[in-house]
Scaffold this motif. Sequence first.
Motif, PDB file in Angstrom:
ATOM      1  N   ARG A  77       0.957  -1.189  -0.099  1.00 53.22           N
ATOM      2  CA  ARG A  77      -0.090   0.043  -0.170  1.00 53.22           C
ATOM      3  C   ARG A  77       0.861   1.216  -0.024  1.00 53.22           C
ATOM      4  NH1 ARG A  77      -4.467  -2.145   3.778  1.00 53.22           N
ATOM      5  NH2 ARG A  77      -5.918  -2.619   2.205  1.00 53.22           N
ATOM      6  N   TYR A  78       2.021   1.130   0.693  1.00 50.20           N
ATOM      7  CA  TYR A  78       2.859   2.521   1.037  1.00 50.20           C
ATOM      8  C   TYR A  78       3.319   2.720  -0.460  1.00 50.20           C
ATOM      9  CZ  TYR A  78       6.992   5.199   2.002  1.00 50.20           C
ATOM     10  OH  TYR A  78       7.815   6.271   2.106  1.00 50.20           O
ATOM     11  N   ALA A  79       3.783   1.487  -1.054  1.00 48.85           N
ATOM     12  CA  ALA A  79       4.654   1.860  -2.483  1.00 48.85           C
ATOM     13  C   ALA A  79       3.643   2.100  -3.463  1.00 48.85           C
ATOM     14  CB  ALA A  79       5.205   0.420  -2.707  1.00 48.85           C
ATOM     15  N   LEU A  80       2.406   1.905  -3.438  1.00 49.18           N
ATOM     16  CA  LEU A  80       1.438   2.183  -4.519  1.00 49.18           C
ATOM     17  C   LEU A  80       1.011   3.664  -4.396  1.00 49.18           C
ATOM     18  CD1 LEU A  80      -0.635  -1.243  -4.286  1.00 49.18           C
ATOM     19  CD2 LEU A  80       0.700  -0.414  -6.215  1.00 49.18           C
ATOM     20  N   ARG A  81       1.032   3.999  -2.992  1.00 50.27           N
ATOM     21  CA  ARG A  81       0.661   5.168  -2.720  1.00 50.27           C
ATOM     22  C   ARG A  81       1.570   6.304  -3.355  1.00 50.27           C
ATOM     23  NH1 ARG A  81      -1.097   3.875   2.568  1.00 50.27           N
ATOM     24  NH2 ARG A  81      -3.116   3.490   2.474  1.00 50.27           N
ATOM     25  N   HIS A  82       2.982   6.023  -3.273  1.00 54.77           N
ATOM     26  CA  HIS A  82       3.851   6.757  -3.465  1.00 54.77           C
ATOM     27  C   HIS A  82       4.394   6.966  -5.022  1.00 54.77           C
ATOM     28  CE1 HIS A  82       4.322   6.975   0.624  1.00 54.77           C
ATOM     29  NE2 HIS A  82       5.579   8.057   0.560  1.00 54.77           N
ATOM     30  N   VAL A  83       3.586   5.945  -5.789  1.00 51.32           N
ATOM     31  CA  VAL A  83       3.793   6.125  -7.280  1.00 51.32           C
ATOM     32  C   VAL A  83       2.407   6.130  -7.966  1.00 51.32           C
ATOM     33  CG1 VAL A  83       6.107   4.939  -7.377  1.00 51.32           C
ATOM     34  CG2 VAL A  83       3.873   3.613  -7.405  1.00 51.32           C
TER      35      VAL A  83
END
Length: 116
Positions: free
Chosen positions: A59-65
């Motif tokens: 989730r963190y990675a997806l939010r940042h890209v």
Amino acid sequence: MDYSLESTIWKEAQATFPGEAFTAVVKLAVSGYRRRPGYSGIERIYASDLGQTGLQALRYALRHVDHLPRGELPECVSVRAALRAHIYYFLESQVVRAGVASEMVIEDHLARALNL
């Protein structure tokens, strides 16, 4: 796509890259994805597949890209099938390169490298 080893790969990646390093590896996998033209269906990835830590890192990675759709369910993340496969392959290759992959993961990695 056969995701029978997906849970194993995520667990091995979490053990290999503890804490923030794991989140950074997942973010690197997501940011390295380039969408190809054409349709790719949406698939749900559940915490039971990745573990709670894996789901949070994804989730963190997806939010940042900017890949994370709005209105996500708390127990899963929806992603395109091609992105899911990309993350799967990326984590698998990182675990193999680190030299800590299980025999099943190594066999899967070699089979894909040889197009079997």
